[in-house]
Design an enzyme around this catalytic site. Sequence first.
Site, PDB file in Angstrom:
ATOM      1  N   MET A 129      16.511  13.393   1.095  1.00  0.00           N
ATOM      2  CA  MET A 129      17.976  13.410   1.162  1.00  0.00           C
ATOM      3  C   MET A 129      18.483  14.475   2.271  1.00  0.00           C
ATOM      4  O   MET A 129      19.418  14.906   2.402  1.00  0.00           O
ATOM      5  CB  MET A 129      18.856  13.401  -0.035  1.00  0.00           C
ATOM      6  CG  MET A 129      18.231  12.305  -0.987  1.00  0.00           C
ATOM      7  SD  MET A 129      19.698  11.961  -2.123  1.00  0.00           S
ATOM      8  CE  MET A 129      19.556  13.448  -3.138  1.00  0.00           C
ATOM      9  N   GLY A 130      17.378  14.945   3.163  1.00  0.00           N
ATOM     10  CA  GLY A 130      17.717  15.956   4.108  1.00  0.00           C
ATOM     11  C   GLY A 130      17.886  17.223   3.526  1.00  0.00           C
ATOM     12  O   GLY A 130      17.541  17.606   2.398  1.00  0.00           O
ATOM     13  N   LEU A 170      16.469  20.084   4.601  1.00  0.00           N
ATOM     14  CA  LEU A 170      15.009  20.123   4.296  1.00  0.00           C
ATOM     15  C   LEU A 170      14.770  21.664   4.285  1.00  0.00           C
ATOM     16  O   LEU A 170      15.333  22.530   4.971  1.00  0.00           O
ATOM     17  CB  LEU A 170      14.313  19.529   5.364  1.00  0.00           C
ATOM     18  CG  LEU A 170      14.662  17.788   5.728  1.00  0.00           C
ATOM     19  CD1 LEU A 170      13.906  17.392   6.697  1.00  0.00           C
ATOM     20  CD2 LEU A 170      14.288  17.174   4.278  1.00  0.00           C
ATOM     21  N   HIS A 171      13.829  21.855   3.321  1.00  0.00           N
ATOM     22  CA  HIS A 171      13.193  23.322   3.338  1.00  0.00           C
ATOM     23  C   HIS A 171      11.626  23.300   3.348  1.00  0.00           C
ATOM     24  O   HIS A 171      11.211  22.244   3.566  1.00  0.00           O
ATOM     25  CB  HIS A 171      13.832  23.832   1.948  1.00  0.00           C
ATOM     26  CG  HIS A 171      13.615  22.817   0.805  1.00  0.00           C
ATOM     27  ND1 HIS A 171      12.387  22.879   0.312  1.00  0.00           N
ATOM     28  CD2 HIS A 171      14.377  22.431   0.308  1.00  0.00           C
ATOM     29  CE1 HIS A 171      12.544  21.949  -0.798  1.00  0.00           C
ATOM     30  NE2 HIS A 171      13.897  21.723  -0.999  1.00  0.00           N
ATOM     31  N   HIS A 215       9.876  20.260   1.438  1.00  0.00           N
ATOM     32  CA  HIS A 215       9.906  19.266   1.993  1.00  0.00           C
ATOM     33  C   HIS A 215       8.766  19.239   3.134  1.00  0.00           C
ATOM     34  O   HIS A 215       7.957  18.405   3.336  1.00  0.00           O
ATOM     35  CB  HIS A 215      11.027  18.855   2.792  1.00  0.00           C
ATOM     36  CG  HIS A 215      12.306  18.469   1.969  1.00  0.00           C
ATOM     37  ND1 HIS A 215      13.200  19.350   1.841  1.00  0.00           N
ATOM     38  CD2 HIS A 215      12.578  17.471   0.981  1.00  0.00           C
ATOM     39  CE1 HIS A 215      14.021  18.799   0.850  1.00  0.00           C
ATOM     40  NE2 HIS A 215      13.741  17.856   0.254  1.00  0.00           N
ATOM     41  N   GLN A 220      22.556   6.930  -6.267  1.00  0.00           N
ATOM     42  CA  GLN A 220      21.984   7.706  -7.265  1.00  0.00           C
ATOM     43  C   GLN A 220      22.732   8.886  -7.674  1.00  0.00           C
ATOM     44  O   GLN A 220      22.293   9.737  -8.647  1.00  0.00           O
ATOM     45  CB  GLN A 220      20.621   8.274  -6.836  1.00  0.00           C
ATOM     46  CG  GLN A 220      20.732   9.339  -5.647  1.00  0.00           C
ATOM     47  CD  GLN A 220      19.132   9.647  -5.204  1.00  0.00           C
ATOM     48  OE1 GLN A 220      18.562   8.972  -4.723  1.00  0.00           O
ATOM     49  NE2 GLN A 220      18.577  10.604  -5.439  1.00  0.00           N
ATOM     50  N   LYS A 243       8.706  18.775  -8.260  1.00  0.00           N
ATOM     51  CA  LYS A 243       9.917  19.541  -8.769  1.00  0.00           C
ATOM     52  C   LYS A 243      10.745  18.509  -9.701  1.00  0.00           C
ATOM     53  O   LYS A 243      11.319  18.695 -10.861  1.00  0.00           O
ATOM     54  CB  LYS A 243      10.695  20.098  -7.678  1.00  0.00           C
ATOM     55  CG  LYS A 243      11.878  21.000  -8.298  1.00  0.00           C
ATOM     56  CD  LYS A 243      12.593  22.090  -7.648  1.00  0.00           C
ATOM     57  CE  LYS A 243      13.304  21.391  -6.425  1.00  0.00           C
ATOM     58  NZ  LYS A 243      14.715  20.628  -7.157  1.00  0.00           N
ATOM     59  N   LEU A 245      12.088  25.931  -4.492  1.00  0.00           N
ATOM     60  CA  LEU A 245      13.026  25.773  -3.223  1.00  0.00           C
ATOM     61  C   LEU A 245      13.550  24.275  -3.580  1.00  0.00           C
ATOM     62  O   LEU A 245      13.212  23.340  -4.279  1.00  0.00           O
ATOM     63  CB  LEU A 245      11.994  25.604  -2.182  1.00  0.00           C
ATOM     64  CG  LEU A 245      11.166  26.620  -1.531  1.00  0.00           C
ATOM     65  CD1 LEU A 245      10.719  26.350  -0.211  1.00  0.00           C
ATOM     66  CD2 LEU A 245      12.318  27.806  -1.360  1.00  0.00           C
ATOM     67  N   SER A 252      17.382  21.731  -2.074  1.00  0.00           N
ATOM     68  CA  SER A 252      18.501  21.666  -1.135  1.00  0.00           C
ATOM     69  C   SER A 252      19.740  22.469  -1.856  1.00  0.00           C
ATOM     70  O   SER A 252      20.583  22.945  -1.175  1.00  0.00           O
ATOM     71  CB  SER A 252      18.746  20.362  -0.548  1.00  0.00           C
ATOM     72  OG  SER A 252      17.389  19.733  -0.211  1.00  0.00           O
TER      73      SER A 252
HETATM   74  O1  PAF Z   1      14.138  13.526  -4.275  1.00  0.00           O
HETATM   75  C1  PAF Z   1      14.949  13.005  -3.514  1.00  0.00           C
HETATM   76  O2  PAF Z   1      15.448  13.942  -2.774  1.00  0.00           O
HETATM   77  C2  PAF Z   1      15.406  11.510  -3.599  1.00  0.00           C
HETATM   78  O3  PAF Z   1      15.658  11.372  -5.133  1.00  0.00           O
HETATM   79  C3  PAF Z   1      14.916  10.331  -2.968  1.00  0.00           C
HETATM   80  C4  PAF Z   1      13.499  10.243  -3.636  1.00  0.00           C
HETATM   81  C5  PAF Z   1      14.616  10.865  -1.623  1.00  0.00           C
HETATM   82  C6  PAF Z   1      15.652   9.134  -3.092  1.00  0.00           C
HETATM   83  O4  PAF Z   1      16.697   9.408  -2.510  1.00  0.00           O
END
Ligand code: PAF
Length: 284
Positions: free
Chosen positions: A30-31, A33-34, A37, A61, A152, A192, A194
Amino acid sequence: MQIITTKQEILQQVEACKRQHKTIGLVPTMGALHQGHASLVQRAVAENDVVFVSVFVNPTQFNNKEDLEKYPRNLERDAKLLESIGAHFVFAPTPEEMYTAQEMNTTFQYDFDGLDKVMEGKMRPGHFNGVVQVVSRLFYLVQPTKAYFGEKDFQQLAIIHQMVERSALKDTFSDLQIIGCPIVRQADGLALSSRNERLSESEKKLATNIYKTLKSSMEWAKNATVKEVEQRVVDTINAIDGLEVEYYEIVDQTTLLPATDFSHAIGCVTVYSGPVRLIDNIKY
Ligand code: PAF
């Protein structure tokens, strides 16, 4: 590295990869990023010919509007990081590109065999339906050989394993391998996330007590029952001003049912630091 925003372009690129018999790695994100990711993407780059990273804050979600609005977004910074570690394609669609208006408002009902009835699922009703809605859509679009998820979000990983290996969709995804990757932590132990971006420096310091307590619980587990350890973790974290435990549950790593002893058990915690919800876990 190429940034793609439409499903049509993704399908074209995937088709080209498939024609050339290339293996495809997918890292859904979901961006914001650290290094956590980054570790998934680095592994995907090492294990596949081509790597797609999705950057999409999935509205379906989130059951808390404020959490969705405040979720950090910075595609430019994310793209720089992804390029530097060798990702080939970034898929960053808008919600409208990803879903029709009807899909956006429909409550999807997947059968998770009870895995969604505990912990995160209990606290965030509908959350895992939204996760599986977007992850299955990404799997259909990218047709990955391997897809990478962080440990995590342990319950999320268990649910994705269930979808791919045991649900009604299992034949659709029979060639897909789900890879769980270890939690990446700061030197002081903070996992870590977001969401850490929403913490002040002093809040971050306080939040290091979460993992410190989980680590201490490994010792406590030598001379106490599961219930006693659960209670001691909750009491220890709650005694710290500024932190409040939502739940701490020690469960079986496969079924996510309450553990009766510590073999094959994992402790999963959610803690509020002000309005910011932090999760972590430890395997016993
Ligand atoms: O873990 C996440 O960042 C989100 O739940 C995912 C798997 C990208 C789905 O939106």
